[in-house]
Design a protein around this motif. Structure first.
Motif, PDB file in Angstrom:
ATOM      1  N   SER A 192       0.730  -1.319  -0.009  1.00  0.00           N
ATOM      2  CA  SER A 192      -0.178   0.149   0.017  1.00  0.00           C
ATOM      3  C   SER A 192       0.825   1.293   0.024  1.00  0.00           C
ATOM      4  O   SER A 192       0.313   2.321   0.423  1.00  0.00           O
ATOM      5  N   ALA A 193       2.269   1.301  -0.551  1.00  0.00           N
ATOM      6  CA  ALA A 193       3.224   2.553  -0.396  1.00  0.00           C
ATOM      7  C   ALA A 193       2.297   3.804  -0.976  1.00  0.00           C
ATOM      8  O   ALA A 193       2.331   4.741  -0.613  1.00  0.00           O
ATOM      9  N   PRO A 194       1.790   3.558  -2.164  1.00  0.00           N
ATOM     10  CA  PRO A 194       1.201   4.678  -2.828  1.00  0.00           C
ATOM     11  C   PRO A 194       0.040   5.395  -2.144  1.00  0.00           C
ATOM     12  O   PRO A 194      -0.364   6.585  -2.397  1.00  0.00           O
ATOM     13  N   PHE A 195      -0.461   4.519  -1.221  1.00  0.00           N
ATOM     14  CA  PHE A 195      -1.954   4.858  -0.516  1.00  0.00           C
ATOM     15  C   PHE A 195      -1.542   5.306   1.122  1.00  0.00           C
ATOM     16  O   PHE A 195      -2.579   5.899   1.551  1.00  0.00           O
ATOM     17  N   ILE A 196      -0.726   4.583   1.552  1.00  0.00           N
ATOM     18  CA  ILE A 196      -0.926   4.563   3.028  1.00  0.00           C
ATOM     19  C   ILE A 196      -0.805   5.781   3.782  1.00  0.00           C
ATOM     20  O   ILE A 196      -1.444   6.128   4.676  1.00  0.00           O
ATOM     21  N   GLU A 197       0.216   6.780   3.299  1.00  0.00           N
ATOM     22  CA  GLU A 197       0.316   7.944   3.949  1.00  0.00           C
ATOM     23  C   GLU A 197      -1.150   8.835   4.114  1.00  0.00           C
ATOM     24  O   GLU A 197      -1.133   9.533   4.837  1.00  0.00           O
TER      25      GLU A 197
ATOM     26  N   ALA B  34      -5.224  11.022   6.991  1.00  0.00           N
ATOM     27  CA  ALA B  34      -6.630  11.209   7.241  1.00  0.00           C
ATOM     28  C   ALA B  34      -7.099  11.039   8.632  1.00  0.00           C
ATOM     29  O   ALA B  34      -7.974  11.670   9.321  1.00  0.00           O
ATOM     30  N   VAL B  35      -6.583   9.879   9.232  1.00  0.00           N
ATOM     31  CA  VAL B  35      -6.944   9.395  10.581  1.00  0.00           C
ATOM     32  C   VAL B  35      -6.270  10.654  11.477  1.00  0.00           C
ATOM     33  O   VAL B  35      -7.347  11.103  12.318  1.00  0.00           O
ATOM     34  N   PHE B  36      -5.131  11.119  11.408  1.00  0.00           N
ATOM     35  CA  PHE B  36      -4.503  12.034  12.198  1.00  0.00           C
ATOM     36  C   PHE B  36      -5.277  13.310  12.012  1.00  0.00           C
ATOM     37  O   PHE B  36      -4.902  14.237  12.808  1.00  0.00           O
ATOM     38  N   SER B  37      -5.987  13.820  11.049  1.00  0.00           N
ATOM     39  CA  SER B  37      -6.614  14.944  10.692  1.00  0.00           C
ATOM     40  C   SER B  37      -7.875  15.392  11.659  1.00  0.00           C
ATOM     41  O   SER B  37      -8.341  16.259  11.415  1.00  0.00           O
ATOM     42  N   GLN B  38      -8.164  14.100  12.123  1.00  0.00           N
ATOM     43  CA  GLN B  38      -9.486  14.319  12.843  1.00  0.00           C
ATOM     44  C   GLN B  38      -9.302  15.036  14.081  1.00  0.00           C
ATOM     45  O   GLN B  38      -8.452  14.824  14.845  1.00  0.00           O
TER      46      GLN B  38
ATOM     47  N   VAL C  69      -3.164   4.496  16.788  1.00  0.00           N
ATOM     48  CA  VAL C  69      -3.009   3.889  15.224  1.00  0.00           C
ATOM     49  C   VAL C  69      -1.962   2.649  15.240  1.00  0.00           C
ATOM     50  O   VAL C  69      -0.844   2.860  15.760  1.00  0.00           O
ATOM     51  N   GLU C  70      -2.462   1.883  14.668  1.00  0.00           N
ATOM     52  CA  GLU C  70      -1.774   0.588  14.537  1.00  0.00           C
ATOM     53  C   GLU C  70      -1.702   0.071  12.959  1.00  0.00           C
ATOM     54  O   GLU C  70      -2.973   0.082  12.618  1.00  0.00           O
ATOM     55  N   VAL C  71      -0.830  -0.336  12.593  1.00  0.00           N
ATOM     56  CA  VAL C  71      -0.739  -1.133  11.218  1.00  0.00           C
ATOM     57  C   VAL C  71      -0.131  -2.413  11.316  1.00  0.00           C
ATOM     58  O   VAL C  71       0.890  -2.621  11.789  1.00  0.00           O
ATOM     59  N   THR C  72      -0.739  -3.344  10.737  1.00  0.00           N
ATOM     60  CA  THR C  72      -0.410  -4.586  10.404  1.00  0.00           C
ATOM     61  C   THR C  72      -0.040  -4.744   8.807  1.00  0.00           C
ATOM     62  O   THR C  72      -0.993  -4.497   8.289  1.00  0.00           O
ATOM     63  N   ASP C  73       1.272  -4.965   8.535  1.00  0.00           N
ATOM     64  CA  ASP C  73       1.421  -5.196   7.266  1.00  0.00           C
ATOM     65  C   ASP C  73       1.716  -6.749   6.747  1.00  0.00           C
ATOM     66  O   ASP C  73       2.309  -7.392   7.503  1.00  0.00           O
ATOM     67  N   ASN C  74       1.220  -7.415   5.917  1.00  0.00           N
ATOM     68  CA  ASN C  74       1.209  -8.553   5.580  1.00  0.00           C
ATOM     69  C   ASN C  74       2.220  -8.736   4.372  1.00  0.00           C
ATOM     70  O   ASN C  74       1.905  -8.987   3.231  1.00  0.00           O
ATOM     71  N   ALA C  75       3.603  -8.853   4.774  1.00  0.00           N
ATOM     72  CA  ALA C  75       4.486  -9.133   4.025  1.00  0.00           C
ATOM     73  C   ALA C  75       4.683  -8.373   2.701  1.00  0.00           C
ATOM     74  O   ALA C  75       4.830  -9.195   1.490  1.00  0.00           O
TER      75      ALA C  75
ATOM     76  N   ALA D 196       8.367   1.395   5.613  1.00  0.00           N
ATOM     77  CA  ALA D 196       9.291   2.260   5.630  1.00  0.00           C
ATOM     78  C   ALA D 196       8.704   3.716   5.581  1.00  0.00           C
ATOM     79  O   ALA D 196       9.204   4.719   5.882  1.00  0.00           O
ATOM     80  N   ASP D 197       7.739   3.666   4.460  1.00  0.00           N
ATOM     81  CA  ASP D 197       7.006   5.006   4.380  1.00  0.00           C
ATOM     82  C   ASP D 197       6.288   5.577   5.640  1.00  0.00           C
ATOM     83  O   ASP D 197       6.296   6.695   5.923  1.00  0.00           O
ATOM     84  N   ILE D 198       5.618   4.429   6.397  1.00  0.00           N
ATOM     85  CA  ILE D 198       5.039   4.822   7.548  1.00  0.00           C
ATOM     86  C   ILE D 198       6.033   5.322   8.671  1.00  0.00           C
ATOM     87  O   ILE D 198       5.885   6.536   9.155  1.00  0.00           O
ATOM     88  N   LYS D 199       7.119   4.536   8.833  1.00  0.00           N
ATOM     89  CA  LYS D 199       8.097   5.100   9.737  1.00  0.00           C
ATOM     90  C   LYS D 199       8.535   6.527   9.542  1.00  0.00           C
ATOM     91  O   LYS D 199       8.703   7.173  10.340  1.00  0.00           O
TER      92      LYS D 199
END
Length: 82
Positions: free
Chosen positions: A27-32, A37-41, A52-58, A65-68
């Motif tokens: 999801s690199a193109p979309f995750i940020e 959007a979550v943090f803008s609330q 906020v927690e993300v589970t990345d499925n391999a 890396a983009d999330i970090k």
């Protein structure tokens, strides 16, 4: 719980906590944008009443890396290796 101005509040007037869990794969193109959007609330703040927690499925791309880079410790990341 009372509802005022489209916000649900307990008797103390505090908003309840929110836990957002995103499961992702390549999801690199979309995750940020998704997490931004979550943090803008405005009613919720990381470390206060938002977790906020993300589970990345391999993922084979740079999703984790983009999330970090973009969110650092604001997002807890878990990586499944397979």
């Amino acid at each position: 719980m009372e509802s005022t101005d489209n916000q649900i509040q307990d008797n103390s007037g505090a908003l309840p906590g929110v836990f957002v869990h995103v499961v992702t794969y390549n999801s690199a193109p979309f995750i940020e944008r998704c997490l931004a959007a979550v943090f803008s609330q405005k009613e919720f703040a990381a470390g206060s009443n938002l977790r906020v927690e993300v589970t990345d499925n391999a993922s084979q791309d740079d999703t984790v890396a983009d999330i970090k880079i973009a969110f650092g410790d604001l997002v807890s990341c878990h990586q499944n290796r397979s």
